[in-house]
Design a protein around this motif. Structure first.
Motif, PDB file in Angstrom:
ATOM      1  N   ALA A 103     -51.431   6.570-101.540  1.00 24.50           N
ATOM      2  CA  ALA A 103     -50.819   6.771-102.948  1.00 24.50           C
ATOM      3  C   ALA A 103     -50.332   8.053-102.999  1.00 24.50           C
ATOM      4  N   VAL A 104     -49.471   8.776-102.196  1.00 20.91           N
ATOM      5  CA  VAL A 104     -49.213  10.013-102.330  1.00 20.91           C
ATOM      6  C   VAL A 104     -48.261  10.271-103.193  1.00 20.91           C
ATOM      7  N   SER A 105     -47.256   9.310-103.324  1.00 18.22           N
ATOM      8  CA  SER A 105     -46.134   9.734-104.486  1.00 18.22           C
ATOM      9  C   SER A 105     -46.692   9.646-105.727  1.00 18.22           C
ATOM     10  N   ALA A 106     -47.735   8.666-106.163  1.00 18.19           N
ATOM     11  CA  ALA A 106     -48.535   8.788-107.488  1.00 18.19           C
ATOM     12  C   ALA A 106     -49.284   9.902-107.633  1.00 18.19           C
ATOM     13  N   THR A 107     -49.903  10.475-106.401  1.00 18.06           N
ATOM     14  CA  THR A 107     -50.860  11.549-106.613  1.00 18.06           C
ATOM     15  C   THR A 107     -49.872  12.769-106.788  1.00 18.06           C
ATOM     16  N   LYS A 108     -48.813  12.998-105.985  1.00 11.48           N
ATOM     17  CA  LYS A 108     -47.566  14.158-106.373  1.00 11.48           C
ATOM     18  C   LYS A 108     -47.228  14.217-107.752  1.00 11.48           C
ATOM     19  N   ARG A 109     -46.829  12.836-108.274  1.00  9.37           N
ATOM     20  CA  ARG A 109     -46.405  12.812-109.463  1.00  9.37           C
ATOM     21  C   ARG A 109     -47.404  13.392-110.654  1.00  9.37           C
ATOM     22  N   ALA A 110     -48.393  12.764-110.345  1.00  8.22           N
ATOM     23  CA  ALA A 110     -49.791  13.351-111.482  1.00  8.22           C
ATOM     24  C   ALA A 110     -49.935  14.897-111.371  1.00  8.22           C
ATOM     25  N   LEU A 111     -49.915  15.395-110.203  1.00  4.06           N
ATOM     26  CA  LEU A 111     -50.040  16.823-109.956  1.00  4.06           C
ATOM     27  C   LEU A 111     -48.876  17.316-110.492  1.00  4.06           C
ATOM     28  N   ILE A 112     -47.451  17.055-110.587  1.00  5.54           N
ATOM     29  CA  ILE A 112     -46.606  17.787-111.207  1.00  5.54           C
ATOM     30  C   ILE A 112     -46.547  17.535-112.560  1.00  5.54           C
ATOM     31  N   GLU A 113     -47.102  16.529-113.308  1.00  7.68           N
ATOM     32  CA  GLU A 113     -47.131  16.337-114.718  1.00  7.68           C
ATOM     33  C   GLU A 113     -48.177  17.113-115.176  1.00  7.68           C
ATOM     34  N   MET A 114     -49.497  17.196-114.391  1.00  7.22           N
ATOM     35  CA  MET A 114     -50.491  17.819-114.931  1.00  7.22           C
ATOM     36  C   MET A 114     -50.227  19.502-114.962  1.00  7.22           C
ATOM     37  N   GLY A 115     -49.436  20.246-114.056  1.00  7.36           N
ATOM     38  CA  GLY A 115     -49.003  21.248-113.861  1.00  7.36           C
ATOM     39  C   GLY A 115     -48.270  21.747-114.995  1.00  7.36           C
ATOM     40  N   ARG A 116     -47.139  20.634-115.346  1.00  7.49           N
ATOM     41  CA  ARG A 116     -46.084  20.919-116.766  1.00  7.49           C
ATOM     42  C   ARG A 116     -47.123  21.031-117.896  1.00  7.49           C
ATOM     43  N   LYS A 117     -48.125  20.109-117.961  1.00  5.30           N
ATOM     44  CA  LYS A 117     -48.935  19.843-119.157  1.00  5.30           C
ATOM     45  C   LYS A 117     -49.539  21.196-119.652  1.00  5.30           C
ATOM     46  N   HIS A 118     -49.914  22.019-118.484  1.00  9.49           N
ATOM     47  CA  HIS A 118     -50.985  23.130-118.559  1.00  9.49           C
ATOM     48  C   HIS A 118     -50.086  24.141-118.294  1.00  9.49           C
ATOM     49  N   GLY A 119     -48.859  24.332-118.135  1.00  4.70           N
ATOM     50  CA  GLY A 119     -48.054  25.493-118.073  1.00  4.70           C
ATOM     51  C   GLY A 119     -48.157  26.287-116.683  1.00  4.70           C
ATOM     52  N   ARG A 120     -48.701  25.495-115.365  1.00  2.00           N
ATOM     53  CA  ARG A 120     -48.765  26.202-114.297  1.00  2.00           C
ATOM     54  C   ARG A 120     -47.203  26.122-113.469  1.00  2.00           C
ATOM     55  N   ASP A 121     -47.201  26.874-112.625  1.00  2.23           N
ATOM     56  CA  ASP A 121     -45.994  27.169-111.938  1.00  2.23           C
ATOM     57  C   ASP A 121     -46.157  26.208-110.500  1.00  2.23           C
ATOM     58  N   VAL A 122     -45.403  25.144-110.597  1.00  2.00           N
ATOM     59  CA  VAL A 122     -45.555  24.261-109.525  1.00  2.00           C
ATOM     60  C   VAL A 122     -44.167  24.140-108.835  1.00  2.00           C
ATOM     61  N   ARG A 123     -44.026  24.445-107.528  1.00  2.00           N
ATOM     62  CA  ARG A 123     -42.787  24.500-106.760  1.00  2.00           C
ATOM     63  C   ARG A 123     -42.748  23.506-105.619  1.00  2.00           C
ATOM     64  N   LEU A 124     -41.883  22.842-105.628  1.00  2.00           N
ATOM     65  CA  LEU A 124     -41.738  21.871-104.243  1.00  2.00           C
ATOM     66  C   LEU A 124     -41.146  22.281-103.326  1.00  2.00           C
ATOM     67  N   VAL A 125     -41.504  22.389-102.076  1.00  2.00           N
ATOM     68  CA  VAL A 125     -41.080  22.960-100.924  1.00  2.00           C
ATOM     69  C   VAL A 125     -40.350  21.840 -99.946  1.00  2.00           C
ATOM     70  N   HIS A 126     -39.344  22.121 -99.641  1.00  2.00           N
ATOM     71  CA  HIS A 126     -38.798  21.112 -98.535  1.00  2.00           C
ATOM     72  C   HIS A 126     -39.785  21.202 -97.339  1.00  2.00           C
ATOM     73  N   PRO A 127     -39.851  20.045 -96.949  1.00  2.72           N
ATOM     74  CA  PRO A 127     -41.073  19.843 -95.771  1.00  2.72           C
ATOM     75  C   PRO A 127     -40.272  19.901 -94.257  1.00  2.72           C
ATOM     76  N   ALA A 128     -39.137  20.254 -94.139  1.00  2.00           N
ATOM     77  CA  ALA A 128     -38.595  20.506 -92.810  1.00  2.00           C
ATOM     78  C   ALA A 128     -39.340  21.329 -91.856  1.00  2.00           C
ATOM     79  N   HIS A 129     -39.474  20.957 -90.832  1.00  2.00           N
ATOM     80  CA  HIS A 129     -40.210  22.039 -89.815  1.00  2.00           C
ATOM     81  C   HIS A 129     -41.360  22.846 -90.261  1.00  2.00           C
ATOM     82  N   THR A 130     -42.230  22.191 -91.364  1.00  5.28           N
ATOM     83  CA  THR A 130     -43.188  22.989 -91.772  1.00  5.28           C
ATOM     84  C   THR A 130     -44.405  22.818 -90.781  1.00  5.28           C
TER      85      THR A 130
END
Length: 408
Positions: free
Chosen positions: A315-342
């Motif tokens: 359930a990576v998609s649900a966990t990722k969505r929960a992390l983004i929503e939780m970051g917005r709720k508490h005013g944290r700086d959340v950045r999505l990084v493109h996964p190519a070549h990581t």
């Protein structure tokens, strides 16, 4: 390449869903209201099909089927149909708007020439024994009084308040799930609940063996395997449903309906466990870190491999969505990084391998600086590098070389 998630700027809106305790009278009223709304939806579908047939092959005298025409059709239908007029007008108008939005999305996908598998598809008929009730109410169609939800038409519902709403809701959707439980989903203005600053940052890499590998050993998320633990029960209900499935055109038996309900309940429990695990982990990450670099994980290839079942259970998609929503709720700086070549890039010196590493190779070794690190852990540090942050505050494995000198 990084893209900011929806955690900065305007907080937007948030949705809060609560369980409802519905009496027999209220249930009958809701189902009667849904019968009217379902009839209106099917009339909109019929109107859309008629307009399509009329316009096919014509370049002049073309008709339209927008929300304005459908609203006029609804007004005329309520005027000549007493059964329809006995229902509240608010949910019926919302059905028209939902249909218009769905149809516009389908036409937009066709105009954009999206592949067939990506198109939303035109709105279809809602059948009586297959479509679950879903009623939308705007602000003028409901009110909260003494902890109860009062809907237009004199329907009163008791809400199980797990927490109070932060703001006055602007709309509510009352619906029934596949198990038979009723819920009320309120939309309110999102509020930011700032947490104390910690001065720490974290990089997150998604995976299959471990759902999330981070730059902090204490915040790694192991695979919970909720689906695997419930597999015997899920398989049993699948067999029960398959044995009782009616032939095409025949009505479902009581045994089939009961088996279908048990199956839906078991799958809903697993989904709830996955969501609960993801939200608890997201809260711990957001509470302990100010800046979070997250891999923008969209692995289409996993669905075609032998890891598809385990990847879905993570359930990576649900966990990722929960992390983004939780970051917005508490005013944290959340950045999505493109996964190519990581997985090919060294977090210390930035060197990149010539060829993609196979999934069987779990250790990353840099040929330039000699750094040796677990593959997922190296990718987590790369997230921080690509986000433009210094990982000096991260726990666990610390980088060496130019990255460490930059941190110092």
């Amino acid at each position: 390449m990084t893209t900011d998630a929806t955690t900065s700027g305007d907080a937007g809106h948030a949705r809060y869903t609560y369980r409802l305790r519905v009496s027999a009278g209220a249930r009958a009223a809701l189902e009667a209201e849904w019968d009217r709304c379902r009839w209106i939806w099917n009339e909109c579908v019929a109107k859309s099909k008629a307009v399509y047939l009329h316009n096919e092959g014509r370049f002049e005298d073309r008709l339209t089927c927008g929300p304005a025409q459908l609203d006029r059709m609804l007004t005329q239908a309520r005027r000549v149909t007493p059964w329809l007029a006995r229902g509240a007008s608010v949910p019926q108008q919302q059905v028209v708007r939902d249909f218009a939005k769905s149809r516009a999305k389908a036409l937009g996908d066709i105009k954009a020439r999206l592949p067939m598998r990506q198109r939303a598809g035109m709105p279809r008929w809602k059948k009586k024994r297959e479509a679950d009730p879903s009623l939308g109410y705007t602000r003028r169609g409901f009110r909260l009084k003494d902890g109860r939800l009062h809907l237009a038409g004199g329907i009163v519902l008791r809400v199980v308040w797990s927490r109070w709403l932060p703001e006055s809701p602007s709309s509510v959707r009352v619906y029934r799930d596949s198990i038979g439980h009723w819920y009320a989903s309120f939309v309110t203005t999102a509020t930011t609940e700032h947490l104390p600053e910690t001065g720490r940052m974290i990089g997150i890499d998604w995976g299959v063996k471990e759902s999330a590998t981070t730059t902090s050993e204490d915040h790694d998320l192991p695979h919970a395997q909720h689906g695997k633990k419930a597999q015997s029960k899920l398989s049993r209900y699948d067999r029960m449903t398959a044995r009782r499935r009616p032939a095409k055109g025949q009505a479902a038996s009581k045994g089939y309906r009961e088996a279908k309900k048990l199956r839906a309940k078991a799958y809903a429990k697993v989904a709830g466990q996955r969501q609960d695990t993801g939200r608890k982990w997201a809260k711990s990450v957001v509470r302990d870190h100010d800046r979070i670099a997250v891999e923008d994980f969209r692995p289409k290839f996993l669905a075609k491999t032998t890891m598809a079942k385990k990847a879905a259970d993570a359930a990576v998609s649900a966990t990722k969505r929960a992390l983004i929503e939780m970051g917005r709720k508490h005013g944290r700086d959340v950045r999505l990084v493109h996964p190519a070549h990581t997985t090919m890039e060294c977090a210390d010196c930035g060197a990149r391998t010539k060829h993609a590493l196979p999934l069987s190779e779990r250790t990353y070794t840099c040929t330039r600086c000699g750094a040796v690190r677990p593959r997922d852990k190296n990718s987590a540090f790369v997230m921080l590098v690509r986000a433009g942050w210094c990982p000096a505050g991260a726990e666990g494995v610390r980088p060496s070389g130019p990255l460490a000198r930059k941190a110092a």
